[in-house]
Design a protein around this motif. Structure first.
Motif, PDB file in Angstrom:
ATOM      1  N   ASP A   1      -5.979  -5.543   4.416  1.00 50.23           N
ATOM      2  CA  ASP A   1      -7.647  -5.756   4.389  1.00 50.23           C
ATOM      3  C   ASP A   1      -7.849  -4.581   2.779  1.00 50.23           C
ATOM      4  O   ASP A   1      -7.430  -4.054   2.391  1.00 50.23           O
ATOM      5  CB  ASP A   1      -7.865  -6.149   5.825  1.00 50.23           C
ATOM      6  N   ASP A   2      -9.838  -4.428   3.428  1.00 51.75           N
ATOM      7  CA  ASP A   2      -9.397  -3.445   2.509  1.00 51.75           C
ATOM      8  C   ASP A   2     -10.132  -2.180   3.137  1.00 51.75           C
ATOM      9  O   ASP A   2     -10.674  -1.470   2.496  1.00 51.75           O
ATOM     10  CB  ASP A   2     -11.477  -4.100   2.296  1.00 51.75           C
ATOM     11  N   ASP A   3      -9.997  -1.918   4.126  1.00 52.20           N
ATOM     12  CA  ASP A   3      -9.683  -0.718   4.828  1.00 52.20           C
ATOM     13  C   ASP A   3      -8.000   0.092   5.278  1.00 52.20           C
ATOM     14  O   ASP A   3      -8.763   0.809   6.212  1.00 52.20           O
ATOM     15  CB  ASP A   3      -9.894  -1.031   6.602  1.00 52.20           C
ATOM     16  N   GLY A   4      -7.622  -0.602   4.146  1.00 52.52           N
ATOM     17  CA  GLY A   4      -5.888   0.140   4.267  1.00 52.52           C
ATOM     18  C   GLY A   4      -4.975   0.001   5.760  1.00 52.52           C
ATOM     19  O   GLY A   4      -3.304   0.067   5.658  1.00 52.52           O
ATOM     20  N   GLY A   5      -5.756  -1.177   6.273  1.00 52.61           N
ATOM     21  CA  GLY A   5      -5.002  -1.877   7.585  1.00 52.61           C
ATOM     22  C   GLY A   5      -4.283  -3.943   6.377  1.00 52.61           C
ATOM     23  O   GLY A   5      -3.976  -3.529   5.832  1.00 52.61           O
ATOM     24  N   VAL A   6      -4.007  -4.395   7.504  1.00 47.36           N
ATOM     25  CA  VAL A   6      -4.351  -5.369   7.345  1.00 47.36           C
ATOM     26  C   VAL A   6      -3.816  -6.735   8.398  1.00 47.36           C
ATOM     27  O   VAL A   6      -4.777  -5.983   9.828  1.00 47.36           O
ATOM     28  CB  VAL A   6      -1.572  -5.835   7.012  1.00 47.36           C
ATOM     29  N   GLN A   7      -4.407  -8.111   8.132  1.00 48.50           N
ATOM     30  CA  GLN A   7      -5.116  -8.924   8.957  1.00 48.50           C
ATOM     31  C   GLN A   7      -4.098  -9.895   9.194  1.00 48.50           C
ATOM     32  O   GLN A   7      -3.894  -9.841   8.381  1.00 48.50           O
ATOM     33  CB  GLN A   7      -6.453  -9.597   7.604  1.00 48.50           C
TER      34      GLN A   7
ATOM     35  N   VAL B   1       2.309 -17.614   6.198  1.00 51.62           N
ATOM     36  CA  VAL B   1       2.308 -17.364   4.776  1.00 51.62           C
ATOM     37  C   VAL B   1       1.719 -15.763   3.962  1.00 51.62           C
ATOM     38  O   VAL B   1       0.673 -15.387   5.244  1.00 51.62           O
ATOM     39  CB  VAL B   1       1.145 -18.092   4.335  1.00 51.62           C
ATOM     40  N   ILE B   2       2.245 -15.098   3.660  1.00 54.97           N
ATOM     41  CA  ILE B   2       2.244 -13.860   3.433  1.00 54.97           C
ATOM     42  C   ILE B   2       1.972 -13.933   1.816  1.00 54.97           C
ATOM     43  O   ILE B   2       2.290 -14.786   0.869  1.00 54.97           O
ATOM     44  CB  ILE B   2       3.133 -13.416   3.512  1.00 54.97           C
ATOM     45  N   PRO B   3       1.782 -12.706   0.425  1.00 59.82           N
ATOM     46  CA  PRO B   3       1.032 -12.579  -0.925  1.00 59.82           C
ATOM     47  C   PRO B   3       2.405 -12.284  -1.443  1.00 59.82           C
ATOM     48  O   PRO B   3       3.484 -11.577  -0.255  1.00 59.82           O
ATOM     49  CB  PRO B   3       0.439 -11.408  -0.942  1.00 59.82           C
ATOM     50  N   GLY B   4       3.183 -12.539  -2.153  1.00 61.15           N
ATOM     51  CA  GLY B   4       4.171 -12.342  -2.810  1.00 61.15           C
ATOM     52  C   GLY B   4       4.781 -10.818  -2.598  1.00 61.15           C
ATOM     53  O   GLY B   4       3.410 -10.117  -2.987  1.00 61.15           O
TER      54      GLY B   4
ATOM     55  N   PRO C   1       2.360  -1.848   8.809  1.00 58.03           N
ATOM     56  CA  PRO C   1       1.259  -2.202   8.517  1.00 58.03           C
ATOM     57  C   PRO C   1       1.861  -1.310   7.037  1.00 58.03           C
ATOM     58  O   PRO C   1       1.471  -1.743   5.705  1.00 58.03           O
ATOM     59  CB  PRO C   1       0.105  -1.950   8.856  1.00 58.03           C
ATOM     60  N   GLU C   2       1.347  -0.537   6.771  1.00 58.18           N
ATOM     61  CA  GLU C   2       1.432   0.080   5.650  1.00 58.18           C
ATOM     62  C   GLU C   2       2.673   0.530   5.135  1.00 58.18           C
ATOM     63  O   GLU C   2       2.532   0.112   3.301  1.00 58.18           O
ATOM     64  CB  GLU C   2       2.452   1.908   6.168  1.00 58.18           C
ATOM     65  N   VAL C   3       4.007  -0.328   5.166  1.00 52.58           N
ATOM     66  CA  VAL C   3       4.937  -0.871   4.791  1.00 52.58           C
ATOM     67  C   VAL C   3       4.664  -2.570   3.600  1.00 52.58           C
ATOM     68  O   VAL C   3       4.990  -2.258   2.514  1.00 52.58           O
ATOM     69  CB  VAL C   3       5.968  -0.645   5.304  1.00 52.58           C
TER      70      VAL C   3
ATOM     71  N   VAL D   1      -3.854 -12.529  -0.160  1.00 54.05           N
ATOM     72  CA  VAL D   1      -4.001 -14.317   0.174  1.00 54.05           C
ATOM     73  C   VAL D   1      -5.598 -14.099   1.093  1.00 54.05           C
ATOM     74  O   VAL D   1      -5.954 -13.877   1.685  1.00 54.05           O
ATOM     75  CB  VAL D   1      -3.188 -14.324   1.934  1.00 54.05           C
ATOM     76  N   ARG D   2      -6.209 -14.158  -0.381  1.00 55.43           N
ATOM     77  CA  ARG D   2      -7.631 -14.149  -0.432  1.00 55.43           C
ATOM     78  C   ARG D   2      -8.109 -14.859  -1.990  1.00 55.43           C
ATOM     79  O   ARG D   2      -7.473 -14.704  -3.075  1.00 55.43           O
ATOM     80  CB  ARG D   2      -7.880 -12.423  -0.498  1.00 55.43           C
ATOM     81  N   GLU D   3      -9.873 -15.588  -1.570  1.00 56.16           N
ATOM     82  CA  GLU D   3     -10.573 -16.042  -2.532  1.00 56.16           C
ATOM     83  C   GLU D   3     -10.592 -15.365  -3.760  1.00 56.16           C
ATOM     84  O   GLU D   3     -10.694 -14.476  -3.783  1.00 56.16           O
ATOM     85  CB  GLU D   3     -11.325 -16.797  -1.954  1.00 56.16           C
ATOM     86  N   GLY D   4     -10.524 -16.305  -4.912  1.00 54.96           N
ATOM     87  CA  GLY D   4     -10.386 -15.487  -6.295  1.00 54.96           C
ATOM     88  C   GLY D   4      -9.032 -14.873  -6.330  1.00 54.96           C
ATOM     89  O   GLY D   4      -9.254 -14.275  -8.019  1.00 54.96           O
ATOM     90  N   TYR D   5      -8.214 -14.715  -5.735  1.00 50.73           N
ATOM     91  CA  TYR D   5      -6.559 -13.867  -6.036  1.00 50.73           C
ATOM     92  C   TYR D   5      -5.720 -14.787  -6.450  1.00 50.73           C
ATOM     93  O   TYR D   5      -5.969 -15.887  -6.492  1.00 50.73           O
ATOM     94  CB  TYR D   5      -6.296 -13.273  -4.742  1.00 50.73           C
TER      95      TYR D   5
END
Length: 443
Positions: free
Chosen positions: A17-23, A63-66, A339-341, A361-365
């Motif tokens: 996510d945008d806050d240093g975490g994982v959604q 589903v994850i980003p590569g 989450p940091e890893v 995994v985000r629109e526009g990426y």
């Protein structure tokens, strides 16, 4: 799969996510057209033009980003199991460099293609590579469909350094930006102990002219630290600053032995550190201060190093090892949580390679996506999906992979090249390389 695009109906989506975490999103659809993600959200909200896209059923999948592997010597698959149980400098001087003297371009092509197969099967969609015969490596990467930052390794203490630099520049001119930046190029002075300052300044002059990034090794072993202190009175990080490398974006592999000042310099000069935990353990190089680096604001990502020092290109093992090393050396079970890893393995790796639109995994990426099959026993129950991905998942769980919006692995089968032939060529050529090195040593 249709070139028009596809949609993944996912059980779970895990993304930084945008806050240093994982959604973690549940029960969503990810829609892709061309090379980009166009929609992430509930199926009911899918825009009408995207509803007719070919469907991928991942209702029992994650589903994850590569993953982004920020340091590799890909064609060293050829030397896997060839030189084990040695410290770094003996490993290089007695085994690796003599064997590499017999490499050919075709060896590197097939060794790189085999590495691409292994990485894809580990969910890796992008990697940084530093080696020789890099035009042949680029051909292999292009055939595989992977995303990569390539660089010709520059070792100035051996003959041919000027020619190697020309090859590095020519690689940049031929391949940088290829296929909408799927392949990019860096210049790669190998390390302080193999590159005199005058040569590094020549490399830097070319990097400025080309606007190329730098890929190098820094602060890997205590021997390196002692040697640089005796010769220049500097730590490797201080040296990188003094010699001017930081005028360009720097990706520094290892960064194991750092002072508090070094860590501050990493953050100040935005040097991206590639943490290679398994290679650092196996070569007894040490444990990088990852927690301290991240606390000071330095960018730290993950890398495998080559398969000759790591013995595999398994990013799940790298993630686990990175977390557990920090926990046990700090005697703190909360150090470097899952989450940091995961961020280090995805979006932070993308930043380290200069990709601002990769790793989520985000629109526009860019559509670099992996489906993990979550049906195996080691993925149950699902109390914490991020924990499962980082601590439990295996390479066998990687079911589907898309890179740049294109399928490269479908239903666990590589679809962009002949994997079986790549493995056979790697096996045959690796054994021949060892035979030639042995014959030369005996002559």
């Amino acid at each position: 799969m249709s070139t028009a695009g596809f949609r993944i109906d996912a059980g779970w989506v895990v993304t930084p996510d945008d806050d240093g975490g994982v959604q973690v999103l549940t029960g969503v659809t990810v829609a892709v057209r061309g090379t980009r993600i166009e929609y992430v959200g509930p199926e009911a909200g899918l825009p009408e033009p995207l509803r007719s896209l070919e469907r991928v059923n991942a209702r029992d999948g994650i589903v994850i980003p590569g993953f982004v592997n920020t340091h590799n010597h890909a064609a060293m698959t050829l030397l896997r199991s060839y030189a084990d149980d040695l410290p770094l400098m003996r490993w290089l001087q007695e085994k690796i460099w003599p064997a590499e003297a017999h490499l050919t371009g075709e060896d590197v092509y097939w060794g790189t293609l085999a590495a691409c197969a292994e990485q894809i099967r580990s969910g890796i969609t992008a990697f940084a590579d530093m080696y020789f015969f890099m035009d042949d490596a680029a051909r292999a990467v292009d055939a595989s469909g992977m995303r990569a930052q390539l660089s010709r390794g520059l070792v100035a203490v051996t003959p041919g350094a000027d020619r190697a630099l020309r090859e590095g520049v020519e690689l940049f001119e031929r391949w940088h930006g290829h296929d909408d930046d799927r392949i990019t190029v860096a210049l790669a002075p190998h390390a302080p102990y193999t590159c005199p300052d005058d040569f590094v300044r020549e490399v830097l002059a070319e990097a400025r002219r080309l606007e190329a990034p730098i890929h190098t090794h820094l602060a890997e072993t205590l021997d390196e630290i002692r040697q640089l202190e005796e010769q220049r009175g500097l730590t490797p990080i201080q040296w990188a600053v003094q010699v001017g490398l930081v005028e360009r974006p720097v990706l520094a592999a290892h960064c194991v032995h750092l002072t508090a000042e070094d860590i501050g310099l990493l953050a100040e000069h935005r040097i991206a550190a590639s943490h290679n935990p398994i290679s650092n353990q196996k070569l007894a190089s040490g444990v990088a201060p990852v927690v301290q680096m991240r606390q000071r604001g330095a960018l730290v990502a993950l890398g495998t190093d080559g398969a000759c020092s790591t013995n595999h290109l398994n990013f799940f093992e790298e993630m686990r090892s990175a977390a557990w090393l920090q926990k046990v050396t700090r005697m703190d079970a909360s150090a470097l949580p899952a989450p940091e890893v995961f961020r280090m393995a995805t979006v932070d790796g993308a930043r380290a390679l200069g990709y601002p639109d990769v790793g989520r995994v985000r629109e526009g990426y860019r559509a670099d996506l992996v489906v993990l099959d979550a049906s195996a026993v080691h993925m149950a129950p699902r109390h914490d999906v991020v924990s499962l991905v980082v601590y439990s998942a295996q390479t066998a769980d990687v079911r589907d992979v898309w890179i740049h919006g294109r399928p490269v692995l479908r239903d666990r089968q590589i679809v962009t090249f002949d994997e079986r032939r790549a493995v056979e060529e790697c096996r045959r050529r690796g054994l021949r390389l060892a035979e030639r090195a042995a014959a030369a040593a005996g002559s």
